[in-house]
Design a protein around this motif. Structure first.
Motif, short mmCIF file in Angstrom:
data_model
loop_
_atom_site.label_atom_id
_atom_site.label_comp_id
_atom_site.label_asym_id
_atom_site.label_seq_id
_atom_site.Cartn_x
_atom_site.Cartn_y
_atom_site.Cartn_z
N SER A 1 39.54 43.09 35.34
CA SER A 1 38.11 43.12 35.63
C SER A 1 37.61 44.57 35.64
CB SER A 1 37.85 42.43 36.98
OG SER A 1 36.47 42.36 37.23
N GLU B 1 37.98 36.12 36.49
CA GLU B 1 38.06 36.17 35.03
C GLU B 1 39.03 35.11 34.52
OE1 GLU B 1 36.07 38.18 33.31
OE2 GLU B 1 35.27 38.98 35.19
N PRO C 1 44.02 35.91 30.56
CA PRO C 1 43.96 36.47 29.18
C PRO C 1 44.82 35.70 28.18
CG PRO C 1 44.29 38.21 30.79
CD PRO C 1 44.42 36.92 31.54
N MET D 1 43.06 32.66 26.94
CA MET D 1 41.93 32.95 26.06
C MET D 1 42.37 33.18 24.62
SD MET D 1 38.84 34.71 27.85
CE MET D 1 39.42 36.37 28.04
N LYS E 1 37.15 28.34 26.79
CA LYS E 1 36.66 29.52 27.50
C LYS E 1 35.19 29.30 27.85
CE LYS E 1 34.96 33.27 25.75
NZ LYS E 1 33.81 33.45 26.62
N GLY F 1 34.04 35.01 34.49
CA GLY F 1 33.81 35.63 33.18
C GLY F 1 32.80 36.75 33.11
N TYR G 1 33.18 40.00 33.62
CA TYR G 1 33.73 41.17 32.91
C TYR G 1 33.87 40.87 31.42
CZ TYR G 1 36.94 44.88 31.50
OH TYR G 1 37.52 45.93 30.85
N THR G 2 34.43 39.68 31.11
CA THR G 2 34.62 39.28 29.71
C THR G 2 33.28 39.29 28.97
OG1 THR G 2 36.29 37.78 30.60
CG2 THR G 2 35.73 37.52 28.28
N GLU G 3 32.26 38.73 29.61
CA GLU G 3 30.94 38.67 28.97
C GLU G 3 30.36 40.07 28.78
OE1 GLU G 3 29.36 36.37 27.53
OE2 GLU G 3 30.56 34.63 28.12
N ARG H 1 31.74 42.56 27.89
CA ARG H 1 32.35 43.21 26.71
C ARG H 1 31.95 42.49 25.43
NH1 ARG H 1 32.57 46.30 30.85
NH2 ARG H 1 34.07 47.99 30.66
N ARG H 2 31.07 41.51 25.55
CA ARG H 2 30.62 40.77 24.37
C ARG H 2 29.22 41.28 24.03
NH1 ARG H 2 28.69 35.33 23.21
NH2 ARG H 2 28.20 34.87 25.38
#
Ligand SMILES: [Zn+2]
Length: 438
Positions: free
Chosen positions: A85, A186, A189, A192, A199, A214, A216-218, A220-221
């Protein structure tokens, strides 16, 4: 100027000054109130006290619900290596921005998409979030980082193990009971990377804690528009999911299937967005906060009323999370009730200012009225205050002034108590029988 003319003028002015600004008041003692025996309306009222309409629109005490500030804190769940994260500096900025974005949505209710052609009123939600540090920890800012390999990974297929279990709250919760804890988790990994893994941004909401997956993942999108500008799916994006889970925490249910307790939230196909493929999602796209959709920015009067009923309900978990400003006296929050017909006030209300029952007005109060410390109820001549299974008290262990009648030889205001009505927490000791109003 002729001094002979001045003296009667002075008396006249003094008379008016005295009449306008010095209305003698008399605080009523318990012996001066009328108690009526007889049929108690308790059975019918038990449900009425929580009916949403008394909190959203149909309230005589407040034009709209009182602004409720919910105390929250934010927990980032990370692995021990710190790679799952946000880093702490970025995380703190993200958390503050997430609360800011969520508050933007709470403060800008929008018209409902559904049912098509609806005229559902758009009322202000009157709810805000406030990042709340733990006062017992010096320098605390209400944002926490936990490095825990066993409680930080979310796996869609093993949700019950750590998602719904509340283990994060049990181990890391802060300000339990008084502050709503927000946990940011999150996806695992490895999951995913699997093409079959779902996901999906997910979350869960309970009155003591909520969790969203999600962020942190978002972050980075990136979204790239036609002009080639890119924008990350940052806090503005996750704020919608957070508010959905907070909606659950405040007592709301999903609207697309089954009955959620509201007639103004239609069942719908739960479309994420418009599809333009000839299917139901070409038109029947909800924008309600409690459906799964890309908008999640609309709340109906019933939904707003249901949340505020929970905030008003004595002893509820939702009320315990509020900043307790409902007990602070605010002279500008006074209210005059005036009418020819009997005014009936139901529901549970927090009164921060003075309540005045206008001349010759009859007011019937049910349920509960909580008076701020130092506030009072004022009866103008000819007024009647009927308490019908109603409790008036101070909700923070302090004293309010009590019920005062303006002096009137012919027709002083009266108080009638019916059923199990009570008046508690008034300043009674050391008070002269008659007070002069400054
Ligand atoms: Zn939900």
């Amino acid at each position: 100027m002729n001094s002979k003319l001045n003296i009667p003028l002075l008396f006249l002015l003094l008379f008016f000054f005295h009449g306008a600004c010095r209305a003698p008041l008399h605080y009523l003692s318990a012996e001066e109130m009328h108690y009526e025996e007889g049929k108690s309306g308790k059975t019918t009222l038990a449900g009425q006290c929580r009916y949403w309409k008394h909190y959203a629109t149909d309230t005589l005490i407040h034009d709209q619900p009182p602004l409720r500030t919910v105390r929250v804190n934010v927990h980032f769940m990370n692995n021990r290596a710190g790679t799952l994260s946000f880093g702490e500096e970025e995380g703190r900025a993200y958390a503050r921005d997430l609360i800011y974005q969520a508050n933007m949505l709470w403060s800008r209710n929008t018209p409902m998409n559904l049912p098509l052609g609806n005229h559902t009123p758009v009322l202000p939600a009157r709810i805000r979030l406030e990042l709340t540090p733990d006062p017992s920890k010096p320098g605390d800012d209400g944002i926490y980082f936990h490095y825990d390999d066993s409680l930080s990974y979310y796996n869609f297929y093993e949700q019950s193990k750590i998602f719904y279990s509340g283990k994060q709250f049990k181990r890391y919760g802060t300000g339990k009971g008084k502050v709503l804890n927000i946990f940011l988790m999150e996806h695992f990994p490895d999951s995913m990377r699997s093409p079959t893994y779902r996901k999906r941004n997910n979350g869960v909401g309970f009155p003591d804690w909520v969790m969203v997956i999600g962020s942190y993942t978002e972050s980075r999108r990136y979204l790239v528009n036609e002009q080639g500008d890119s924008m990350s799916f940052g806090s503005w994006f996750m704020a919608r999911l957070l508010n959905h889970e907070l909606g659950h925490a405040f007592g709301l249910h999903h609207t697309w299937r089954g009955f959620d307790g509201c007639d103004d939230t239609p069942r719908n196909p739960n479309c994420w967005n418009y599809t333009h493929n000839g299917g139901p999602c070409d038109s029947l796209v909800s924008n309600n906060m409690m459906d799964y959709n890309t908008y999640q920015n609309a709340l109906t009067p019933c939904q707003i009323g249901r949340m505020h009923a929970n905030f008003a309900l004595a002893g509820s978990k939702q009320r315990a999370k509020l900043r307790p400003d409902y007990c602070r006296y605010d002279s500008s929050a006074g209210r005059l009730l005036y009418g020819k017909d009997t005014l009936v006030i139901e529901g549970q209300h927090d009164m921060r200012g003075d309540l005045t029952i206008g001349r010759n007005t009859v007011v019937r109060l049910h349920c509960e009225l909580r008076m701020a410390a130092g506030s009072r109820i004022l009866l103008e001549p000819g007024s009647v205050l009927i308490l019908d299974n109603c409790k008036i008290y101070n909700a923070c262990g302090e004293k309010w002034k009590g019920i005062a009648a303006m002096k009137s030889r012919k027709n002083p205001g009266r108080v009638i108590l019916k059923g199990e009505s009570r008046i508690l927490d008034t300043e009674e000791t050391d008070r002269p029988a008659v007070e002069e109003e400054p």
